[in-house]
Design a protein around this motif. Structure first.
Motif, mmCIF file in Angstrom:
data_model
loop_
_atom_site.group_PDB
_atom_site.id
_atom_site.type_symbol
_atom_site.label_atom_id
_atom_site.label_comp_id
_atom_site.label_asym_id
_atom_site.label_seq_id
_atom_site.Cartn_x
_atom_site.Cartn_y
_atom_site.Cartn_z
ATOM 1 N N LEU A 71 0.831 -1.209 0.000
ATOM 2 C CA LEU A 71 0.000 0.000 0.000
ATOM 3 C C LEU A 71 0.861 1.253 0.000
ATOM 4 C CD1 LEU A 71 -2.791 -0.958 2.572
ATOM 5 C CD2 LEU A 71 -2.726 -1.332 0.097
ATOM 6 N N ILE A 72 0.393 2.246 -0.733
ATOM 7 C CA ILE A 72 1.104 3.523 -0.840
ATOM 8 C C ILE A 72 0.118 4.640 -0.477
ATOM 9 C CG2 ILE A 72 2.315 5.070 -2.432
ATOM 10 C CD1 ILE A 72 3.017 2.660 -4.147
ATOM 11 N N PRO A 73 0.494 5.550 0.428
ATOM 12 C CA PRO A 73 -0.408 6.687 0.703
ATOM 13 C C PRO A 73 -0.705 7.400 -0.621
ATOM 14 C CG PRO A 73 1.421 6.652 2.266
ATOM 15 C CD PRO A 73 1.733 5.621 1.214
ATOM 16 N N LYS A 74 -1.979 7.691 -0.835
ATOM 17 C CA LYS A 74 -2.377 8.242 -2.134
ATOM 18 C C LYS A 74 -1.622 9.534 -2.445
ATOM 19 C CE LYS A 74 -6.527 9.234 -4.874
ATOM 20 N NZ LYS A 74 -7.979 9.524 -4.807
ATOM 21 N N PHE A 76 1.371 10.222 -1.972
ATOM 22 C CA PHE A 76 2.712 9.986 -2.522
ATOM 23 C C PHE A 76 2.709 10.056 -4.048
ATOM 24 C CE2 PHE A 76 5.439 7.625 0.817
ATOM 25 C CZ PHE A 76 5.057 8.542 1.785
ATOM 26 N N VAL A 91 -5.491 3.337 -10.525
ATOM 27 C CA VAL A 91 -5.186 2.677 -9.255
ATOM 28 C C VAL A 91 -6.450 2.155 -8.555
ATOM 29 C CG1 VAL A 91 -3.036 3.911 -8.787
ATOM 30 C CG2 VAL A 91 -5.223 4.864 -7.988
ATOM 31 N N GLU A 93 -8.051 1.665 -4.792
ATOM 32 C CA GLU A 93 -7.870 2.395 -3.536
ATOM 33 C C GLU A 93 -8.462 1.655 -2.341
ATOM 34 O OE1 GLU A 93 -9.017 6.541 -3.648
ATOM 35 O OE2 GLU A 93 -8.654 6.587 -5.821
ATOM 36 N N VAL A 94 -7.688 1.607 -1.281
ATOM 37 C CA VAL A 94 -8.166 1.069 -0.008
ATOM 38 C C VAL A 94 -8.647 2.252 0.820
ATOM 39 C CG1 VAL A 94 -7.511 -0.062 2.139
ATOM 40 C CG2 VAL A 94 -6.596 -0.898 -0.041
ATOM 41 N N PRO A 105 -6.799 7.684 1.958
ATOM 42 C CA PRO A 105 -6.798 6.366 1.313
ATOM 43 C C PRO A 105 -5.387 5.930 0.914
ATOM 44 C CG PRO A 105 -7.830 8.031 -0.107
ATOM 45 C CD PRO A 105 -7.469 8.714 1.158
ATOM 46 N N TYR A 106 -5.230 4.630 0.811
ATOM 47 C CA TYR A 106 -4.016 4.068 0.227
ATOM 48 C C TYR A 106 -4.335 3.614 -1.189
ATOM 49 C CZ TYR A 106 -2.275 3.544 5.035
ATOM 50 O OH TYR A 106 -1.861 3.773 6.322
ATOM 51 N N ILE A 108 -3.167 0.607 -3.984
ATOM 52 C CA ILE A 108 -2.373 -0.602 -4.150
ATOM 53 C C ILE A 108 -1.305 -0.285 -5.191
ATOM 54 C CG2 ILE A 108 -2.405 -3.002 -4.930
ATOM 55 C CD1 ILE A 108 -5.206 -3.229 -3.820
ATOM 56 N N VAL B 32 4.535 5.395 7.425
ATOM 57 C CA VAL B 32 3.516 5.986 6.544
ATOM 58 C C VAL B 32 2.481 4.965 6.074
ATOM 59 C CG1 VAL B 32 4.948 7.900 5.756
ATOM 60 C CG2 VAL B 32 5.034 5.712 4.524
ATOM 61 N N VAL B 33 2.723 3.684 6.300
ATOM 62 C CA VAL B 33 1.745 2.656 5.936
ATOM 63 C C VAL B 33 1.468 1.839 7.189
ATOM 64 C CG1 VAL B 33 1.117 0.837 4.329
ATOM 65 C CG2 VAL B 33 2.835 2.536 3.663
ATOM 66 N N GLU B 93 -10.221 -2.938 2.772
ATOM 67 C CA GLU B 93 -11.189 -3.020 1.675
ATOM 68 C C GLU B 93 -10.876 -2.056 0.546
ATOM 69 O OE1 GLU B 93 -15.310 -2.855 2.893
ATOM 70 O OE2 GLU B 93 -14.773 -3.649 4.871
ATOM 71 N N VAL B 94 -10.968 -2.572 -0.673
ATOM 72 C CA VAL B 94 -10.844 -1.739 -1.857
ATOM 73 C C VAL B 94 -12.260 -1.364 -2.278
ATOM 74 C CG1 VAL B 94 -10.181 -1.681 -4.282
ATOM 75 C CG2 VAL B 94 -8.697 -2.800 -2.604
ATOM 76 N N THR B 95 -12.564 -0.070 -2.211
ATOM 77 C CA THR B 95 -13.928 0.363 -2.534
ATOM 78 C C THR B 95 -13.978 1.223 -3.800
ATOM 79 O OG1 THR B 95 -13.699 2.378 -1.255
ATOM 80 C CG2 THR B 95 -14.540 0.438 -0.084
ATOM 81 N N ARG B 96 -12.809 1.636 -4.289
ATOM 82 C CA ARG B 96 -12.764 2.533 -5.443
ATOM 83 C C ARG B 96 -11.612 2.084 -6.324
ATOM 84 N NH1 ARG B 96 -13.332 7.906 -2.911
ATOM 85 N NH2 ARG B 96 -11.073 7.889 -2.666
ATOM 86 N N ALA B 97 -11.818 2.082 -7.618
ATOM 87 C CA ALA B 97 -10.748 1.666 -8.529
ATOM 88 C C ALA B 97 -11.001 2.265 -9.897
ATOM 89 C CB ALA B 97 -10.681 0.145 -8.608
ATOM 90 N N GLY B 98 -9.910 2.604 -10.582
ATOM 91 C CA GLY B 98 -10.033 3.207 -11.902
ATOM 92 C C GLY B 98 -10.889 4.467 -11.848
ATOM 93 N N MET B 141 -2.823 -9.544 4.083
ATOM 94 C CA MET B 141 -2.986 -8.343 4.899
ATOM 95 C C MET B 141 -4.054 -8.540 5.963
ATOM 96 S SD MET B 141 -3.364 -4.473 3.551
ATOM 97 C CE MET B 141 -1.617 -4.349 3.244
#
Lengths: 480, 480
Positions: A71-74, A76, A91, A93-94, A105-106, A108, B32-33, B93-98, B141
């Motif tokens: 995970l990367i802080p968004k 960044f 991306v 997002e978590v 959010p992070y 992936i 940071v993570v 949880e991944v709730t948002r993508a693209g 995770m």
């Protein structure tokens, strides 16, 4: 005669590819997870072989492995302007974890320049800490709209090298060392796949890089596949993440970084470069199983005799070649031949009662289907014969791929010739156009400049589009 | 005298552990993570050695590797009632993508029974497809509240085996085969760490399993660390994901599955089992570098002579032992000794001008700091000496850990003795209590039943709590 379930290449290349993936049992579609695949054991074993070949070379050139967070802080991603533009739209997002909404959010990792840059800034203090030569084997995720097994999947596996240097020239040397000694050496020697090494144009440069180098290989439909990339990132990420060091004169400098990667796309390249209408073809040096032995018998007495012979002749193979004996009882030899052809095992050895009588075995080459590739070989000296044959197949696959590329590479003196050429393969031509010219050609022909080859001609020539005189040649092609 | 920067074990064991991680440069905190660490090269190289040792054993017992998606539809977790209760609270949880909100969120795998179960339901058709023996190397995770490098991190690395069988007994045999031949064999032989093999009580069973087996090892503070688990999942996941097969009589049956895993926690176990106040100690069989050579010189002439000698004596080592020559010019020998002691390299060889004169070298054992572990050895026959010494150190570490465990394992006839015992180590006692009794003991003593050992006494005895007569002994301990 093509195999049942395999669409011939010349009929529908795209469907042929999918048929090979399914027929060789390499992957399953993870329809419940958008754009992902399962790497089934047959497919994953090839990736493991690739990892070994690459990891050996990565370590032999002085790099060590490490592992950074998934995970990367968004925020960044935002630090490097080109980088965010390239990756933010794709991306995952978590936003929730441990039952709570997250304040920030992070994402992936779509690639790890940012998170690794953050740590390098902590680790690098002095010129004595440089070069810092680290590689990571990891999964990454890019939310792609159109996916295709191995070639483009939402999640994929790769290695990503990230190095830090004191000067531009050190970073440039690293970028090219990786291209030549790790990537090209691996792809050509292990995968039997000839590559063109070159520089990417500004339009095709990695988001955030100063210069991107790549290897381009030709697939059997004449299209290009980028098999590896190596980026000189200049001071872009060093400035975004404040990677500085104190030099020999105690002056604080921004460092120079590189990144380079090769992924499970390579499995797609392997399929499309070598396979045929009978199924997958794996080059012997990469093949998890190089030789499969199929015993032939009609009754229990024959079975014991044949298996005893197989045991005897294969006793000295262990440690010399990778083989398996397919002694499954409920399947016919024909069924087994078909399965191992589909799965691309380089050599098949058949042993039956007649072979015992004659002191021979039948040997079938996967790269030459049918009678042309089949011969009867004395049991005495069989190991040496097989070792020689595997080396011959390896070289043969390389030669065939190189010949194919040469036969499908066209010189183009003008735009009309370029247009015809990219219908059939690569076009090598002089180029003095702009990024806008390049975009126009892409819009009109679907072809892009794959690379500016490192090997350039001695003489100047005329740009295929602008008519300007230039010494620079490029490769145009349609690409995967 | 303890090393600078290392808190002595007997002063603050917990701080000592963190000091070793930092001093040996094994990990960095990814502040940071949340709860993540960076596996730095020294730490990751140990994981690579563990992976090789485990992967060899996984394959030797007939398993193959594959790779399944990182993301799991959240609804999948819900299908197995115990499983969701165990894992839902700690998923990311991944709730948002693209750039879009997802209709159904994905969770990042905390473990893969559910997603793999989904695919196995597609792949398994007939009894001929069984057993299905697949392993995966992956990151997982779990959103943990309190984390600790290697021992408990939000993201960690592991392997997870997932197998399918036709009968309960086949699944049970697999579960135990993995425990004995893969896990215990690896941990005892490669990590030099004695383990107690046993069954978990109902309270400590994996969420969704019928029975969980585990290996428990004792750390130097007397606490237990679970180094591996192997679960017989019964038909729970087969029913939740509808994994069925047609048996030899063409009748459709639910299959029986297992899962088993070992993770980067092992690195924590390695540190806490063997290391001392001088730094990390790595058992030779696992050590990425087994021997470090430190040349000693005061001027250029001595330097050339010493390095020539080092070159000559180490020429025959290649392929026989893993070594490195520390020829860094700007550091003193003393600095180097300190660094390699901190990093746990099993043997140090020192070569200076006097050694050249005498035809000898100085050899220092990491497991015996100071003069006790240092000797002068003739250069002739040095390789054989080192090979023998490495084997002796390996065995010595195992013996020392076993002796320590035996000295810190107490029989307890009653609850008072149990309470005293778990202050200092393991308690082995008869047990006929309920899950509620177990919970009460945990609340009162912080100790849990680590395992019901596979090796049980011949005679019955009295339960430590209830006074009932029983033949079952258990191990109580405080655990990591």
């Amino acid at each position: 005669m093509p195999k049942e379930g395999i669409t011939p290449r010349d009929q529908d290349y795209s469907q042929w590819y999918l048929d090979i993936v399914r027929g060789a049992d390499m992957a399953d579609y993870a329809e419940v997870v958008r754009g992902c695949i399962v790497f089934k054991p047959t497919g994953y074993a090839i990736w493991e072989a690739m990892q070994r070949g690459l990891d050996d070379r990565i370590k032999a050139t002085g790099h060590v492995n490490a592992y950074f967070p998934l995970l990367i802080p968004k925020s960044f991603l935002m630090r490097e302007a080109d980088h965010v533009e390239g990756f933010a739209p794709e991306v995952a997002e978590v936003t929730r974890a441990g039952g709570e909404e997250l304040a920030e959010p992070y994402v992936i990792r779509p690639t790890s320049e940012t998170i690794i840059g953050h740590f390098y800034a902590k680790w690098v203090r002095s010129w004595r800490d440089l070069p810092l030569l680290i590689n990571q084997w990891a999964n990454v995720m890019r939310w792609e709209l159109r996916t295709r097994p191995f070639l483009r999947t939402t999640e994929f596996l790769w290695q990503e090298g990230h190095t830090v240097h004191a000067t531009h020239d050190d970073a440039e040397r690293e970028t090219l060392l990786v291209l030549h000694e790790i990537y090209a050496d691996f792809v050509e020697k292990e995968m039997a796949l000839p590559v063109i090494k070159g520089l990417k144009t500004a339009k095709e440069t990695f988001a955030g890089a100063l210069r991107s180098y790549a290897l381009e290989a030709m697939m059997q439909d004449g299209r290009a596949l980028q098999t590896a990339t190596s980026h000189n990132l200049g001071q872009n990420f060093a400035k975004a993440f404040d990677i500085t060091f104190s030099d020999q004169h105690n002056s604080i400098q921004h460092a120079w970084t590189t990144s380079w990667g090769i992924s499970t796309r390579l499995i797609g390249a392997l399929i499309m470069a070598h396979s045929d209408d009978e199924g997958l073809i794996i080059p012997p040096r990469l093949a998890p199983t190089q030789v499969v032995v199929v015993p032939i018998y009609k009754n229990d007495a024959e079975r014991s005799a044949v298996l005893a012979t197989v045991e005897r002749i294969s006793a000295e193979w262990r440690g010399r070649l990778r083989f398996k004996v397919d002694d499954r009882d409920h399947l016919t030899p024909g069924f087994k031949y078909n399965e191992w052809e589909l799965k691309g095992i380089p050599v098949r050895v058949e042993v039956g009662p007649k072979d015992i009588e004659k002191g021979s075995v039948a040997v079938a080459r996967r790269d030459m289907p049918g009678k042309a590739g089949k011969s009867f070989v004395p049991q005495a000296g069989l190991l040496a014969h097989l070792e020689h044959l595997l080396a011959e197949i390896q070289q043969g696959l390389y030669d065939r791929a190189l010949r194919f590329r040469e036969e499908h590479t066209y010189a183009a003196a003008n735009y009309a010739e370029l247009k015809t050429g990219v219908e059939r393969g690569f076009v090598r031509c002089y180029w003095a156009g702009t990024t806008e010219d390049e975009q126009r050609i892409q819009d009109e022909t679907k072809a892009t400049i794959r690379v500016i080859p490192l090997e350039q001609p001695d003489q100047a020539g005329t740009c295929v589009l602008t008519g300007k005189t230039t010494t620079q040649q490029v490769i145009f092609a349609r690409a995967y």
